[in-house]
Motif scaffolding. Structure first.
Motif, PDB file in Angstrom:
ATOM      1  N   LYS A 239       0.837  -1.207   0.000  1.00 51.38           N
ATOM      2  CA  LYS A 239       0.000   0.000   0.000  1.00 51.38           C
ATOM      3  C   LYS A 239       0.871   1.257   0.000  1.00 51.38           C
ATOM      4  CE  LYS A 239      -3.660   0.603  -0.097  1.00 51.38           C
ATOM      5  NZ  LYS A 239      -4.549   1.020  -1.216  1.00 51.38           N
ATOM      6  N   ALA A 240       1.929   1.252   0.789  1.00 56.04           N
ATOM      7  CA  ALA A 240       2.834   2.409   0.814  1.00 56.04           C
ATOM      8  C   ALA A 240       3.467   2.620  -0.557  1.00 56.04           C
ATOM      9  CB  ALA A 240       3.919   2.203   1.873  1.00 56.04           C
ATOM     10  N   ALA A 241       3.830   1.523  -1.237  1.00 52.61           N
ATOM     11  CA  ALA A 241       4.430   1.623  -2.567  1.00 52.61           C
ATOM     12  C   ALA A 241       3.441   2.203  -3.569  1.00 52.61           C
ATOM     13  CB  ALA A 241       4.908   0.248  -3.032  1.00 52.61           C
ATOM     14  N   GLU A 242       2.197   1.788  -3.464  1.00 49.88           N
ATOM     15  CA  GLU A 242       1.149   2.308  -4.349  1.00 49.88           C
ATOM     16  C   GLU A 242       0.976   3.815  -4.154  1.00 49.88           C
ATOM     17  OE1 GLU A 242      -3.684   2.213  -4.278  1.00 49.88           O
ATOM     18  OE2 GLU A 242      -2.652   0.316  -3.884  1.00 49.88           O
ATOM     19  N   LEU A 243       0.915   4.248  -2.895  1.00 46.74           N
ATOM     20  CA  LEU A 243       0.725   5.667  -2.600  1.00 46.74           C
ATOM     21  C   LEU A 243       1.961   6.483  -2.981  1.00 46.74           C
ATOM     22  CD1 LEU A 243      -1.011   5.263   0.874  1.00 46.74           C
ATOM     23  CD2 LEU A 243      -2.110   5.916  -1.280  1.00 46.74           C
ATOM     24  N   ALA A 244       3.148   5.915  -2.743  1.00 49.30           N
ATOM     25  CA  ALA A 244       4.385   6.619  -3.089  1.00 49.30           C
ATOM     26  C   ALA A 244       4.491   6.816  -4.591  1.00 49.30           C
ATOM     27  CB  ALA A 244       5.592   5.848  -2.564  1.00 49.30           C
ATOM     28  N   SER A 245       4.139   5.797  -5.353  1.00 50.32           N
ATOM     29  CA  SER A 245       4.184   5.904  -6.802  1.00 50.32           C
ATOM     30  C   SER A 245       3.227   6.981  -7.303  1.00 50.32           C
ATOM     31  CB  SER A 245       3.848   4.555  -7.441  1.00 50.32           C
ATOM     32  OG  SER A 245       3.886   4.634  -8.850  1.00 50.32           O
ATOM     33  N   ALA A 246       2.032   7.022  -6.723  1.00 53.22           N
ATOM     34  CA  ALA A 246       1.052   8.024  -7.133  1.00 53.22           C
ATOM     35  C   ALA A 246       1.524   9.437  -6.797  1.00 53.22           C
ATOM     36  CB  ALA A 246      -0.286   7.745  -6.448  1.00 53.22           C
ATOM     37  N   ALA A 247       2.297   9.558  -5.710  1.00 51.30           N
ATOM     38  CA  ALA A 247       2.787  10.872  -5.287  1.00 51.30           C
ATOM     39  C   ALA A 247       4.134  11.221  -5.907  1.00 51.30           C
ATOM     40  CB  ALA A 247       2.894  10.912  -3.760  1.00 51.30           C
ATOM     41  N   GLY A 248       4.730  10.296  -6.666  1.00 51.12           N
ATOM     42  CA  GLY A 248       6.029  10.558  -7.280  1.00 51.12           C
ATOM     43  C   GLY A 248       7.169  10.526  -6.287  1.00 51.12           C
ATOM     44  N   ILE A 249       7.077   9.652  -5.273  1.00 49.91           N
ATOM     45  CA  ILE A 249       8.107   9.541  -4.236  1.00 49.91           C
ATOM     46  C   ILE A 249       8.825   8.205  -4.385  1.00 49.91           C
ATOM     47  CG2 ILE A 249       8.581   9.475  -1.762  1.00 49.91           C
ATOM     48  CD1 ILE A 249       5.864  10.873  -1.387  1.00 49.91           C
ATOM     49  N   TYR A 250      10.137   8.220  -4.383  1.00 51.63           N
ATOM     50  CA  TYR A 250      10.886   6.974  -4.404  1.00 51.63           C
ATOM     51  C   TYR A 250      10.743   6.282  -3.053  1.00 51.63           C
ATOM     52  CZ  TYR A 250      13.053   7.487  -8.950  1.00 51.63           C
ATOM     53  OH  TYR A 250      13.265   7.549 -10.296  1.00 51.63           O
ATOM     54  N   ILE A 251      10.422   4.985  -3.074  1.00 54.63           N
ATOM     55  CA  ILE A 251      10.230   4.207  -1.856  1.00 54.63           C
ATOM     56  C   ILE A 251      11.275   3.100  -1.799  1.00 54.63           C
ATOM     57  CG2 ILE A 251       8.446   2.808  -3.012  1.00 54.63           C
ATOM     58  CD1 ILE A 251       7.195   2.431  -0.193  1.00 54.63           C
ATOM     59  N   VAL A 252      11.921   2.965  -0.661  1.00 56.79           N
ATOM     60  CA  VAL A 252      13.019   2.018  -0.479  1.00 56.79           C
ATOM     61  C   VAL A 252      12.542   0.828   0.337  1.00 56.79           C
ATOM     62  CG1 VAL A 252      15.353   1.697   0.421  1.00 56.79           C
ATOM     63  CG2 VAL A 252      14.676   3.915  -0.526  1.00 56.79           C
ATOM     64  N   ASN A 253      12.718  -0.384  -0.199  1.00 56.56           N
ATOM     65  CA  ASN A 253      12.432  -1.604   0.539  1.00 56.56           C
ATOM     66  C   ASN A 253      13.755  -2.202   1.003  1.00 56.56           C
ATOM     67  OD1 ASN A 253      11.894  -4.372   1.281  1.00 56.56           O
ATOM     68  ND2 ASN A 253       9.922  -4.176   0.254  1.00 56.56           N
ATOM     69  N   PRO A 254      14.024  -2.227   2.315  1.00 47.88           N
ATOM     70  CA  PRO A 254      15.337  -2.662   2.802  1.00 47.88           C
ATOM     71  C   PRO A 254      15.539  -4.168   2.818  1.00 47.88           C
ATOM     72  CG  PRO A 254      14.170  -1.227   4.378  1.00 47.88           C
ATOM     73  CD  PRO A 254      13.177  -1.710   3.378  1.00 47.88           C
ATOM     74  N   MET A 255      14.453  -4.965   2.926  1.00 45.97           N
ATOM     75  CA  MET A 255      14.616  -6.371   3.246  1.00 45.97           C
ATOM     76  C   MET A 255      14.097  -7.346   2.199  1.00 45.97           C
ATOM     77  SD  MET A 255      16.253  -6.072   5.958  1.00 45.97           S
ATOM     78  CE  MET A 255      16.382  -7.820   6.318  1.00 45.97           C
TER      79      MET A 255
END
Length: 502
Positions: A239-255
């Motif tokens: 869900k965070a990735a979906e919202l980040a993509s819509a907002a144009g924010i790079y999202i980092v998955n560490p694990m």
């Protein structure tokens, strides 16, 4: 993929046949999102790896609609024409440049007779995502960190009765990921000392409730970030990735190791190398250090082994320079006989049953392999036995020239030593897991890179490696970015030392 059955003294195994179906380079091209792609129709026996090699591109640059491990004759693969839009300059795989405006129609006609046109069309992928729009970076970098802190349970912690019985209880889950935050904080302190200004926004998301993730984007201003670091449960992260993509924010998955999270999200950054990346690094090491050595892959047939086993078979079938045999540990009594027929072999263990069985297996395998008086095999493992099994015999590992992907600390590495020293000075103890180093490394690499290069960092996110404990190199994987650095170690002087990367 081409595999033949091999019988060795009653042992049923599998071995790679030499080579795969030759790949004839297509001259058909198609323009998609401003980039030109060769259009290749798959023939029986071809894999995405053999096709990509023929077109002189990396396999992760190939675009397919179906699972790359299960290509069938008639499937379509799109491969980028190199040397365009800032790509690395590389010679075209064909001597004549295809004519402009050519589509996939001719290629589709070349599919085997009897295949309907609408079936071929249904297998075509979504168009590759163009590089996303990137917001301008201000003087102060805005970094959001979403992770489970379980702040609502803080009052439940007993400081007077934190005994042995209580330490392992999940009621104290707020301590599970705190070292990850501490590693990030340590990196930000180091960046601040060099003049980097960062505003860190920490948000507690302690459950899999996706509504809480959506709420945080508004109430905690996550949607205004330059980059979001999200150590979350799977549903919350998606869900965070979906919202980040819509907002144009790079999202980092560490694990996460699952590459599919990068498939369609151009704002995704995956820190952990994929299974494909780990397997590729290991096979390259084998081919370089032990050319011609026969590879035996020891497994048990368990469900846990399946992703690695399938990736191994796929890559081995594509490359053709390593002969291999699958060996099921249920036939362990015959292992010595089999290995004696190919002295100096390489053994890769991917055995994975339950914890107690794994421990017994490790001891038995090491005893069998070190019993050789000559032609001792070399042992590789995907996971680090020196960390997982405290009683493992280091002398046996060294005698087998042991290779693995280490997760511990290399005390001969000045960067590792300096990190542990700084961590101990700041927090009074040493980290108990690799989470601290992961948070530290990704913060130095990404936040430091954003400070140096601004928004251009996301277009060419490389070059900043000074001071991090593990190498990092982000490349396009699908639509998103993935770290393709996998550091392999070998046992030397009873300690693990790094094998030169690339």
């Amino acid at each position: 993929m081409t595999i033949v059955t091999l019988l060795l003294a009653g042992l049923v195994a599998w071995s790679q046949a030499p080579g795969t179906t030759p790949v004839k380079v297509s001259m058909e091209t198609q323009m998609m999102h401003g980039k030109k792609y060769y259009v290749h129709i798959v023939e029986t026996g071809q894999t995405v790896y053999s096709i990509a090699r023929a077109y002189k591109v990396q396999s992760y640059d190939a675009v397919t609609h179906v699972d790359i491990h299960f290509l069938h004759a008639g499937d379509t693969v799109w491969l980028p024409v190199r040397g365009q839009f800032g790509d690395e300059q590389q010679a075209s795989p064909v001597s004549q440049e295809p004519q402009k405006g050519q589509s996939t129609q001719k290629a589709q006609k070349s599919q085997k007779k009897g295949q309907k046109g609408d079936e071929a069309t249904s297998q075509r992928p979504s168009k590759p995502a163009a590089l996303p729009e990137v917001r301008k970076v201000g003087k102060t970098l805005k970094v959001a960190l979403m992770m489970p802190l379980h702040l609502d349970q803080m009052d439940d912690i007993s400081t007077s009765k934190f005994d042995v019985e209580q330490r392992g209880k999940r009621s104290y889950r707020q301590f599970e990921f705190i070292e990850f935050y501490e590693g990030i904080r340590l990196a930000l302190d180091k960046l601040a000392a060099t003049g980097v200004s960062v505003e860190l926004n920490v948000v507690d998301v302690s459950s899999g409730d996706t509504a809480k993730v959506r709420e945080a984007f508004v109430s905690h201003n996550v949607g205004q970030s330059d980059v979001l670091i999200a150590l979350l449960l799977r549903e919350s992260f998606d869900k965070a990735a979906e919202l980040a993509s819509a907002a144009g924010i790079y999202i980092v998955n560490p694990m996460a190791t699952r590459s599919e999270i990068c498939a369609e999200n151009p704002y995704m950054v995956k820190i952990q190398p994929s299974t494909a990346g780990l397997v590729s690094r290991m096979l390259n090491s084998m081919a370089t250090e032990r050319p011609g050595a026969h590879l035996y892959i020891v497994h048990s047939g368990s469900k846990a082994e399946k992703p690695v086993l399938e990736e191994l078979k796929s890559q081995l079938a594509a490359r053709g320079d390593i002969k291999y045999t699958l060996f099921n540990w249920s036939q362990s009594a015959k292992l010595a006989t089999v290995l004696k027929s190919t002295p100096g072999a390489t053994v890769l263990s991917i055995y994975d049953q339950d914890k107690d069985q794994n421990r017994v297996y490790v001891g038995n395998l090491l005893n069998k392999l070190t019993a050789f008086k000559q032609g001792t095999p070399v042992l590789y493992t995907m996971n680090d036995w020196t960390r997982e099994y405290g009683d493992v015999d280091f002398n046996q590992l060294q005698n087998l020239n042991y290779h693995t992907f280490a997760t511990g600390w290399d005390m001969t590495n000045e960067v590792h030593v300096e990190f542990l020293k700084d961590y101990r000075t700041r927090y009074g103890n040493e980290p108990t897991s690799s989470l601290a180093a992961t948070g530290y490394d990704l913060t130095l690499f990404i936040v430091g890179g954003l400070h140096r290069k601004g928004a251009d960092f996301w277009k060419t996110p490389g070059g900043l490696t000074t001071g991090i404990t593990q190498p990092m190199h982000l490349v396009r994987s699908g639509a998103g970015l993935e770290n393709d650095c996998a550091m392999l170690y070998r046992m030397q002087g009873l300690v693990l030392v790094p094998v030169s990367f690339r």
